[in-house]
Enzyme design. Structure first.
Site, PDB file in Angstrom:
ATOM      1  N   TYR B 136      51.528  -8.545 -23.843  1.00 47.39           N
ATOM      2  CA  TYR B 136      50.068  -8.296 -24.219  1.00 47.39           C
ATOM      3  C   TYR B 136      49.347  -7.930 -22.941  1.00 47.39           C
ATOM      4  CZ  TYR B 136      46.155  -8.626 -27.721  1.00 47.39           C
ATOM      5  OH  TYR B 136      45.004  -8.361 -28.313  1.00 47.39           O
ATOM      6  N   LYS B 164      52.498  -4.213 -25.033  1.00 48.49           N
ATOM      7  CA  LYS B 164      51.216  -3.347 -25.576  1.00 48.49           C
ATOM      8  C   LYS B 164      50.274  -3.251 -24.587  1.00 48.49           C
ATOM      9  CE  LYS B 164      47.498  -5.236 -28.549  1.00 48.49           C
ATOM     10  NZ  LYS B 164      46.269  -4.955 -27.513  1.00 48.49           N
TER      11      LYS B 164
END
Lengths: 308, 308
Positions: B136, B164
């Site tokens: 992330y 991501k």
């Protein structure tokens, strides 16, 4: 009264703790004893160097109680920052109940915060107890920067009595302090952190030095502070020059990682920083040992002084 | 198998909670039901928009259990980020036990972290359970940036299956994705967040769109995602154009604050964000209402579609 509290050298020790985040009371006791023996002006417990956001509420309260018990008449300031406002409120009440004389309030953030949000946060914490508050401005960790205007606005809250901001380099510090002081009441304490720029900041009129090095090496940092506060500029700069090897290694490997290594090298506290932060290893650790040697700081006596 | 999991639209809802941080299960249920009805490709629970760092371990586990129970065969990804490595390990185990299909691991920081520290953190969390992990990368909140080299290094850990990252603007996205993909295995999913650049990122080959808007308005975001993934570029861009009023208000007032206001305006969830974050008020809230109107999103039906 409160303004007097936030003058001179505030020494910020690490909070040694085990891998599960339980404070190493013996190690913390040894570190605190050096500060008490040297008679620092205040102890800045649970600052960023004291890794407060990595510790539970119970561990934080226990550490404050231990420090207050050891500190005698030396005031203990305690970090009360938290991501949530209700947590910071609870920590302020804990710190007050445990005998801290002021709370260091950093606007810890995940979602970046707006000025009005930080103001409301301080208002809520100020309303929660009788603990005086120090604005803890440390954008490198909190990712929030206080404008002079926001410091001025916060200084109108009766409990907000001081600011601890990063000292700029020598050529900018006088203007920086003047800008801040112009926006706050006369008895509001404008102090600095950032050890390698602190001597010049004190000479330019900063009220307090919130010091990482002071948390482990109180004597030489007190020497700088007292000379600077008493206007003996050449003496202050000489004392600061002797610590240049330490400032160099702080800049290279970060002050927090360096003081963990130094506390271990000196046999005072052998705990690693809270993971994910890793202890310095190999060449980096040797750099710290060499800096201590070069600065004459390789003495693990109670006060940090060269043994008599 | 896992790579298929991390394709298409991953919808990131807010986690409505009361002032003490207790999740509003009724509100969360209404938000989740819209995502299930619309059949998003996955639910990104407890992302930054889901304010995971502001919630306790118990509340986070409860929210995952609720989402998994509601989601049926739609995979639930869950944020497992924490400041301490041992906390992230515990959250990964909780998420796996609660039925999450992957963990979203952000390197939450206070003390700025080094690459090796973040790598070790991921290693420890990966070793703790069988939960696949999504890197992330959100420097605006974590204050850590993943280099393509570090993503490549992490992608060698068997459990780390996706990244991501923030989508750059259209003119830079193809090169950005190519650089990332060059360093990771073929079945590693390279996806993006940053709603207003997502359509072009999907057209340029991003595997997944981790979407704030998708957490509240799944239908129009699915329309963009499906058109883009199937190569119907003009249709994807048209669908994206219809959401421009939303992107404009996100950029102006931040996506998190906007979706809290929007969920309240639509009557889906009336809770404020966790303090110190404040709810949008006055003109800012009117901006959000106007944007919903302009984008045709003022419908509080289960799926977010215009009523029959």
């Amino acid at each position: 009264m409160t303004a007097m509290l936030l003058q001179g050298l505030s020494a910020f020790p690490i909070t040694p703790a085990d891998a599960e985040g339980r404070v190493d009371q013996a190690g913390l006791g040894r570190l605190l004893q050096r500060l008490v023996t040297a008679r620092v002006d205040s102890i800045g417990l649970l600052g960023s160097t004291g890794s407060y956001p990595y510790l539970s509420r119970a561990e934080r309260r226990g550490a404050i109680e231990q420090a207050v018990a050891l500190a005698g008449d030396i005031p203990v300031l305690a970090g009360i920052g938290a991501l949530r406002t209700d947590e910071a409120v609870a920590l302020a009440r804990d710190a007050f109940a445990a005998g801290a004389r002021a709370g260091l309030l950093a606007p810890v953030s995940y979602t970046p915060l707006l000025d009005d949000e930080v103001f409301s946060h301080f208002q809520a914490v100020a309303a929660a107890s009788d603990l005086p508050l120090v604005i803890y401005d440390n954008p490198g960790t909190t990712h929030f920067s206080f404008s002079p205007a926001l410091v001025g606005r916060l200084s109108q809250l009766p409990k907000v009595v001081a600011v601890k901001g990063l000292a700029p380099a020598a050529d900018a510090v006088a203007a920086h302090l003047a800008t801040l002081k112009a926006g706050v009441p006369d008895d509001f304490s404008v102090g600095v952190s950032g050890d390698w720029n602190a001597a010049e900041a004190l000479l330019a009129g900063a009220a307090a030095w919130y010091s990482v090095a002071g948390g482990l090496f109180p004597e030489p940092c007190l020497a700088i502070t007292r000379a600077a506060k008493e206007g003996r500029a050449a003496e202050a700069r000489q004392a600061d020059d002797r610590l240049q090897p330490l400032w160099a290694v702080f800049r290279r490997h970060t002050s927090l990682r360096c003081v963990y290594a130094a506390a271990d090298i000196l046999g005072l506290a052998d705990k690693a920083p809270p993971r994910p932060i890793l202890p310095l290893q190999g060449e980096a650790r040797k750099d710290v040992a060499a800096a201590l040697q070069a600065a004459g700081l390789s003495y693990a006596t109670a006060s940090g002084c060269r043994p008599g």
